[in-house]
Design an enzyme around this catalytic site. Structure first.
Site, PDB file in Angstrom:
ATOM      1  N   SER A   1       0.866  -1.195   0.000  1.00 34.51           N
ATOM      2  CA  SER A   1       0.000   0.000   0.000  1.00 34.51           C
ATOM      3  C   SER A   1       0.892   1.231   0.000  1.00 34.51           C
ATOM      4  CB  SER A   1      -0.869   0.011   1.258  1.00 34.51           C
ATOM      5  OG  SER A   1      -1.577   1.230   1.368  1.00 34.51           O
TER       6      SER A   1
ATOM      7  N   TYR B   1      -2.771  -1.512  10.454  1.00 32.02           N
ATOM      8  CA  TYR B   1      -2.669  -1.637   8.991  1.00 32.02           C
ATOM      9  C   TYR B   1      -1.402  -1.001   8.409  1.00 32.02           C
ATOM     10  CZ  TYR B   1      -3.982  -1.302   4.040  1.00 32.02           C
ATOM     11  OH  TYR B   1      -3.985  -1.387   2.669  1.00 32.02           O
TER      12      TYR B   1
ATOM     13  N   LYS C   1       1.780  -2.875   6.585  1.00 37.30           N
ATOM     14  CA  LYS C   1       2.119  -2.640   5.179  1.00 37.30           C
ATOM     15  C   LYS C   1       3.572  -2.175   5.028  1.00 37.30           C
ATOM     16  CE  LYS C   1      -1.670  -3.894   3.081  1.00 37.30           C
ATOM     17  NZ  LYS C   1      -1.688  -4.997   2.106  1.00 37.30           N
TER      18      LYS C   1
END
Ligand SMILES: NC(=O)c1ccc[n+]([C@@H]2O[C@H](COP(=O)([O-])OP(=O)(O)OC[C@H]3O[C@@H](n4cnc5c(N)ncnc54)[C@H](O)[C@@H]3O)[C@@H](O)[C@H]2O)c1
Length: 236
Positions: A133, A146, A150
């Site tokens: 991401s 998150y 990533k």
């Protein structure tokens, strides 16, 4: 490279489904994997591809997926989740933190462990497309586990590319910004992201990043090198 057999995780919707559809449209045999059995069945019927229900966080399930997809020359390790808590890191519940890491980082690790030895043993050209991401290249406020996961996926992809240098197996790292999927509901169309990712695979490029965010990635690296306090990323 000529892609004849592909595997895509997280293919029940969003970017994974778009990758699978694009590959199928080009004539590749595609195996779709997803933890959501209903979404997976619908996607496989729509695309005309095989489906293997799979939890990428489960190493045995990823081995079974590799067994079900012999001769895969493109493996897209794409499945990911945001997690239920998108607040500051010290307030995220343990189980939420652990599951996000198990899926986002563990899923890629399990995929590499299942597929890379098979691809190297085949002696044929192959490629691994890993979805991280933009949140793995610059740090936005919040997001719970998150963005941290990533960043780990970016490092895992770089480590993998370094380790596979000189072999017939290449690596591409997809770092999208906002994409209009069940995860985000706004942003780029998944089909456009899939096309950009597959172009990079064919051209042997390592990273795929949104052009408008490249300067922010450079500014982040400069801040880290200089000792400056982190700043909130912006495209300009
Ligand atoms: N949508 C965005 O804005 C965006 C931005 C950057 C990166 N990404 C990344 O792109 C990838 C795809 O996300 P998306 O936007 O298409 O979201 P999505 O929610 O539409 O698709 C993700 C798919 O992964 C599946 N999945 C979740 N956990 C799984 C597991 N344990 N095993 C197997 N499958 C599982 C889901 O069922 C779903 O079908 C993710 O890694 C995500 O982090 C998305």
């Amino acid at each position: 490279m000529n892609i004849t057999h592909a595997v895509v995780t997280g293919a029940g919707g969003g970017i994974g489904k778009a990758l699978a559809a694009a590959l199928r449209a080009e004539g590749a045999h595609v195996v779709l994997a997803d933890i959501d059995a209903a979404g997976l069945a619908a996607a496989s019927a729509e695309i005309g591809a095989d489906a293997v229900p799979t939890d990428v966080a489960d190493p045995a399930a990823m081995e079974a997926l590799a067994d079900a997809a012999p001769g895969a020359d493109l493996v897209c390790l794409n499945a990911g989740i945001v997690g239920g808590d998108v607040g500051v890191p010290w307030e995220v519940a343990d189980d939420d933190w652990d599951r996000v890491f198990a899926v986002n980082v563990g899923g890629v690790r399990n995929g590499l462990r299942a597929f890379v030895p098979r691809m190297l043993d085949s002696g044929r050209p192959g490629h691994i497309l890993i979805t991280a991401s933009l949140a793995g290249l610059v740090t936005f406020p919040g997001g719970g586990a998150y963005p941290v996961s990533k960043h780990a996926v970016v490092a895992l992809a770089e480590q993998t590319a370094l380790a596979l240098d000189g072999t017939p197996v290449g690596v591409t790292l997809l770092c999208p910004g906002a994409v209009r999927t069940a995860m985000m509901h706004q942003g780029e169309e998944p089909a456009d992201v899939a096309d950009a990712a597959l172009a990079a695979v064919r051209e042997g490029r390592f990273t795929v990043t949104p052009a408008e965010w490249r300067a922010a990635v450079t500014r982040r690296a400069e801040r880290l090198a200089s000792g400056a306090h982190p700043g909130i990323p912006s495209p300009s």
